[in-house]
Design a protein around this motif. Structure first.
Motif, PDB file in Angstrom:
ATOM      1  N   ALA A  75       3.569  -7.214   6.579  1.00 55.39           N
ATOM      2  CA  ALA A  75       2.962  -6.989   5.116  1.00 55.39           C
ATOM      3  C   ALA A  75       4.553  -6.499   4.471  1.00 55.39           C
ATOM      4  O   ALA A  75       4.823  -6.311   3.458  1.00 55.39           O
ATOM      5  CB  ALA A  75       2.406  -5.811   5.278  1.00 55.39           C
TER       6      ALA A  75
ATOM      7  N   LYS B 270      -1.821  -8.767   2.029  1.00 55.64           N
ATOM      8  CA  LYS B 270      -1.144  -8.200   3.297  1.00 55.64           C
ATOM      9  C   LYS B 270      -1.205  -6.632   2.666  1.00 55.64           C
ATOM     10  O   LYS B 270      -1.842  -5.741   3.223  1.00 55.64           O
ATOM     11  CB  LYS B 270      -0.441  -8.986   4.318  1.00 55.64           C
ATOM     12  CG  LYS B 270      -1.147  -9.881   5.088  1.00 55.64           C
ATOM     13  CD  LYS B 270      -0.367 -10.542   5.981  1.00 55.64           C
ATOM     14  CE  LYS B 270      -1.091 -11.608   6.446  1.00 55.64           C
ATOM     15  NZ  LYS B 270       0.127 -11.909   7.167  1.00 55.64           N
ATOM     16  N   ALA B 271       0.041  -6.242   2.097  1.00 54.57           N
ATOM     17  CA  ALA B 271       0.137  -4.680   1.785  1.00 54.57           C
ATOM     18  C   ALA B 271      -0.641  -4.306   1.317  1.00 54.57           C
ATOM     19  O   ALA B 271      -0.825  -3.216   1.853  1.00 54.57           O
ATOM     20  CB  ALA B 271       1.458  -5.083   1.366  1.00 54.57           C
TER      21      ALA B 271
ATOM     22  N   GLY C 104       4.459   0.341  12.788  1.00 54.69           N
ATOM     23  CA  GLY C 104       3.502   0.395  11.595  1.00 54.69           C
ATOM     24  C   GLY C 104       3.328   1.848  11.142  1.00 54.69           C
ATOM     25  O   GLY C 104       4.680   2.047  11.514  1.00 54.69           O
TER      26      GLY C 104
ATOM     27  N   GLN D  59      -4.290   4.099   6.699  1.00 52.99           N
ATOM     28  CA  GLN D  59      -4.433   3.079   7.325  1.00 52.99           C
ATOM     29  C   GLN D  59      -3.295   2.869   7.807  1.00 52.99           C
ATOM     30  O   GLN D  59      -2.071   2.600   7.171  1.00 52.99           O
ATOM     31  CB  GLN D  59      -4.662   2.283   6.270  1.00 52.99           C
ATOM     32  CG  GLN D  59      -7.100   2.076   6.002  1.00 52.99           C
ATOM     33  CD  GLN D  59      -7.560   2.267   7.351  1.00 52.99           C
ATOM     34  OE1 GLN D  59      -7.687   1.462   8.024  1.00 52.99           O
ATOM     35  NE2 GLN D  59      -8.737   3.011   7.622  1.00 52.99           N
ATOM     36  N   CYS D  60      -3.208   1.870   9.258  1.00 50.79           N
ATOM     37  CA  CYS D  60      -2.027   1.874   9.427  1.00 50.79           C
ATOM     38  C   CYS D  60      -1.697   0.057   9.287  1.00 50.79           C
ATOM     39  O   CYS D  60      -2.296  -0.842   9.337  1.00 50.79           O
ATOM     40  CB  CYS D  60      -1.569   1.277  11.004  1.00 50.79           C
ATOM     41  SG  CYS D  60       0.146   1.403  11.703  1.00 50.79           S
ATOM     42  N   VAL D  61      -0.366  -0.013   8.362  1.00 43.40           N
ATOM     43  CA  VAL D  61       0.077  -1.371   8.189  1.00 43.40           C
ATOM     44  C   VAL D  61       1.402  -1.875   7.829  1.00 43.40           C
ATOM     45  O   VAL D  61       2.323  -1.585   8.908  1.00 43.40           O
ATOM     46  CB  VAL D  61      -0.088  -0.843   6.104  1.00 43.40           C
ATOM     47  CG1 VAL D  61       1.314  -2.582   5.754  1.00 43.40           C
ATOM     48  CG2 VAL D  61      -0.333  -0.413   5.393  1.00 43.40           C
ATOM     49  N   SER D  62       1.618  -2.832   9.011  1.00 47.59           N
ATOM     50  CA  SER D  62       2.060  -4.101   9.590  1.00 47.59           C
ATOM     51  C   SER D  62       3.608  -3.166   8.856  1.00 47.59           C
ATOM     52  O   SER D  62       3.645  -4.036   7.922  1.00 47.59           O
ATOM     53  CB  SER D  62       1.920  -5.285  10.280  1.00 47.59           C
ATOM     54  OG  SER D  62       2.232  -6.056   9.260  1.00 47.59           O
TER      55      SER D  62
ATOM     56  N   TYR E 174       4.010   1.592  -4.619  1.00 43.76           N
ATOM     57  CA  TYR E 174       3.114   1.517  -3.670  1.00 43.76           C
ATOM     58  C   TYR E 174       2.918   3.301  -2.854  1.00 43.76           C
ATOM     59  O   TYR E 174       2.029   3.749  -2.053  1.00 43.76           O
ATOM     60  CB  TYR E 174       3.208   1.079  -2.666  1.00 43.76           C
ATOM     61  CG  TYR E 174       2.685  -0.039  -1.124  1.00 43.76           C
ATOM     62  CD1 TYR E 174       1.493  -0.746  -1.274  1.00 43.76           C
ATOM     63  CD2 TYR E 174       2.829   0.687   0.000  1.00 43.76           C
ATOM     64  CE1 TYR E 174       0.571  -1.109  -0.876  1.00 43.76           C
ATOM     65  CE2 TYR E 174       2.642   0.308   1.144  1.00 43.76           C
ATOM     66  CZ  TYR E 174       1.379  -0.628   0.806  1.00 43.76           C
ATOM     67  OH  TYR E 174       0.591  -1.228   1.925  1.00 43.76           O
TER      68      TYR E 174
ATOM     69  N   TRP F 182      -0.294   4.391   5.359  1.00 45.83           N
ATOM     70  CA  TRP F 182      -0.787   4.407   4.224  1.00 45.83           C
ATOM     71  C   TRP F 182      -1.907   4.689   3.114  1.00 45.83           C
ATOM     72  O   TRP F 182      -2.400   3.349   4.374  1.00 45.83           O
ATOM     73  CB  TRP F 182      -0.394   3.145   3.408  1.00 45.83           C
ATOM     74  CG  TRP F 182       1.717   3.529   3.699  1.00 45.83           C
ATOM     75  CD1 TRP F 182       2.478   2.056   4.541  1.00 45.83           C
ATOM     76  CD2 TRP F 182       2.857   4.183   2.978  1.00 45.83           C
ATOM     77  NE1 TRP F 182       3.684   2.664   4.657  1.00 45.83           N
ATOM     78  CE2 TRP F 182       3.680   3.638   3.668  1.00 45.83           C
ATOM     79  CE3 TRP F 182       2.794   5.140   2.037  1.00 45.83           C
ATOM     80  CZ2 TRP F 182       4.988   4.107   2.977  1.00 45.83           C
ATOM     81  CZ3 TRP F 182       3.817   5.438   1.428  1.00 45.83           C
ATOM     82  CH2 TRP F 182       5.155   4.810   2.248  1.00 45.83           C
TER      83      TRP F 182
ATOM     84  N   LEU G 188      -3.941  -4.275   3.034  1.00 43.24           N
ATOM     85  CA  LEU G 188      -4.278  -2.926   4.841  1.00 43.24           C
ATOM     86  C   LEU G 188      -3.853  -2.254   3.910  1.00 43.24           C
ATOM     87  O   LEU G 188      -4.654  -0.609   5.520  1.00 43.24           O
ATOM     88  CB  LEU G 188      -2.761  -3.609   5.515  1.00 43.24           C
ATOM     89  CG  LEU G 188      -3.200  -4.929   5.896  1.00 43.24           C
ATOM     90  CD1 LEU G 188      -1.288  -5.373   6.386  1.00 43.24           C
ATOM     91  CD2 LEU G 188      -4.214  -5.286   6.895  1.00 43.24           C
ATOM     92  N   ARG G 189      -3.275  -1.523   3.523  1.00 42.79           N
ATOM     93  CA  ARG G 189      -3.628   0.334   3.273  1.00 42.79           C
ATOM     94  C   ARG G 189      -4.645   0.938   3.008  1.00 42.79           C
ATOM     95  O   ARG G 189      -5.780   0.449   1.933  1.00 42.79           O
ATOM     96  CB  ARG G 189      -1.972   0.635   1.885  1.00 42.79           C
ATOM     97  CG  ARG G 189      -2.599   0.184   1.011  1.00 42.79           C
ATOM     98  CD  ARG G 189      -1.519   1.473  -0.628  1.00 42.79           C
ATOM     99  NE  ARG G 189      -2.577   2.107  -0.847  1.00 42.79           N
ATOM    100  CZ  ARG G 189      -1.642   3.720  -0.478  1.00 42.79           C
ATOM    101  NH1 ARG G 189      -0.179   3.031  -0.442  1.00 42.79           N
ATOM    102  NH2 ARG G 189      -2.291   4.599  -0.840  1.00 42.79           N
TER     103      ARG G 189
END
Length: 391
Positions: free
Chosen positions: A110, A290-291, A65, A71-74, A351, A68, A294-295
């Motif tokens: 993501a 997702k990106a 992960g 929060q942790c983004v895959s 991003y 960002w 999720l952040r």
């Protein structure tokens, strides 16, 4: 006419030896090192490319992960990309990367990150500069921070305290990894004739940081190399430096990894710390929805951004999207006015905050009216994203 390339996982120990031999030549490795690397990554996480059933190259995929906005983004890390020299220039590397990005997207991840040996290849599949990997150096005598606010206690290298402390720091640094076990193994894997020393900063009951380091004689200097560190409080930061300063009778220089603009250096009395080297890693937005969902975002923001994205490799990422942010979280739906227009590769530095929307606009990477630039600047503030880990 040559046959088409084929990509797949490794299935046998003989294939491990074949790809290891190729990678040894690619990376000028010692005999046996790359076979150890492939096995440590895991056969299921290694991809090879074949032509006429002959293995001609490969790469590693590392599932983890990345943090960002808190929060942790895959994220899937890409490493060990290598093609046998007689097949370079054939399009094999591009085919392998295209296949891998599509595979990552299909798996539901993501984003993807990598360290480029050449940017040209990875830009062709949607990666772009997104953060830094830096090494700093300071003459030990120049630290001149003598007061030790907290105790420093020696602990075993396999202590579980490292993982919790690292996680507490990682969530506050954009670009930091939620480390895969393979990355943790690399942290504690010494080089030849190297010994690690590990210390917790603070008490065992209330640790506020840690430092892991090794010591080396290099030419005319003695070097203390910080392998990994965490400081969670002002007292821990003060103690970090005072502990290192206490090595000045034997150690000429201290080296550590930090951001290209490193806040640790604010504590130093003079600008004696210098960057030894700095390079940029690259990011690929693999799944736009997702990106962006999720952040994390600033909790006080309530704003909407209309994007139009072009992605030739992943059609699901192409088109118009509306990003709506409230209470620190984002929601993405398709549609909208498409005011901020950009290629999927340009979404990566936006991003990450490596470059501001205005800087990206000046570079010709995005096109947007003033209102959309203002909204994007609030959503993606320019920071100094960085990683402490190389893979």
């Amino acid at each position: 006419m040559k046959s088409k390339f084929e990509c797949s996982a490794i299935t046998t120990s003989e294939e491990v030896k074949q790809i290891a031999t190729i990678l040894e030549q690619c990376f000028i490795s010692s005999p046996g090192d790359e076979e150890i690397y492939v096995n440590s990554i895991g056969l299921n996480n290694f991809r090879v490319i074949r032509q006429d059933k002959q293995i001609i190259g490969g790469l590693a995929t590392i599932s983890q992960g990345q943090w960002w906005g808190g929060q942790c983004v895959s994220m899937t890390g890409i490493g060990g990309v290598g093609i046998a020299p007689e097949y370079r220039g054939s399009g094999a590397a591009l085919h392998m990367m295209q296949h891998t990005v599509k595979e990552i997207h299909a798996s539901g991840v993501a984003i993807s990150a990598l360290y480029p040996a050449t940017q040209k290849l990875y830009r062709k599949v949607g990666y772009e500069q997104a953060g830094s990997f830096c090494s700093w150096e300071i003459p030990t005598e120049s630290i001149q921070i003598k007061e030790k606010s907290l105790p420093v206690i020696s602990i075993p290298n396999d202590s579980g305290v490292f993982y919790d402390l690292y996680s507490k720091q990682a969530r506050h640094i954009d670009g930091y990894l939620d480390r895969n076990p393979v990355i943790w193994k690399l942290i504690f894997k010494p080089d030849e004739q190297e010994k690690f020393y590990s210390y917790v900063i603070g008490s065992v009951e209330d640790p506020q940081g840690y430092i892991i380091f090794s010591q080396h004689h290099m030419q005319n200097d003695s070097i203390l190399r910080v392998k990994d560190w965490v400081v969670l409080t002002p007292a821990a930061a003060q103690t970090f430096w005072s502990f290192l300063f206490r090595h000045s009778s034997q150690i000429d220089k201290v080296r550590w990894r930090g951001s290209v603009v490193d806040p640790l250096t604010l504590l130093l009395p003079e600008q004696a710390a210098k960057l030894r080297y700095s390079e940029l890693w690259m990011l690929r937005i693999v799944d736009v929805i997702k990106a962006l969902s999720l952040r994390g975002y600033h909790p006080n923001l309530k704003i909407e951004l209309h994007l139009e994205i072009e992605d030739e490799l992943i059609p699901d990422n192409s088109g118009k999207f509306i990003l709506t942010v409230a209470d620190g979280r984002g929601k993405v739906i398709k549609g909208g006015r498409g005011e901020l227009k950009l290629h999927i590769s340009a979404l990566a530095p936006l991003y990450s905050g490596l470059y501001s929307p205005q800087q990206l606009q000046i570079a010709g990477k995005i096109s947007a009216p003033e209102g959309a630039i203002f909204a994007a600047t609030q959503l993606f503030p320019s920071v100094s994203p960085w990683m402490a880990d190389f893979f």
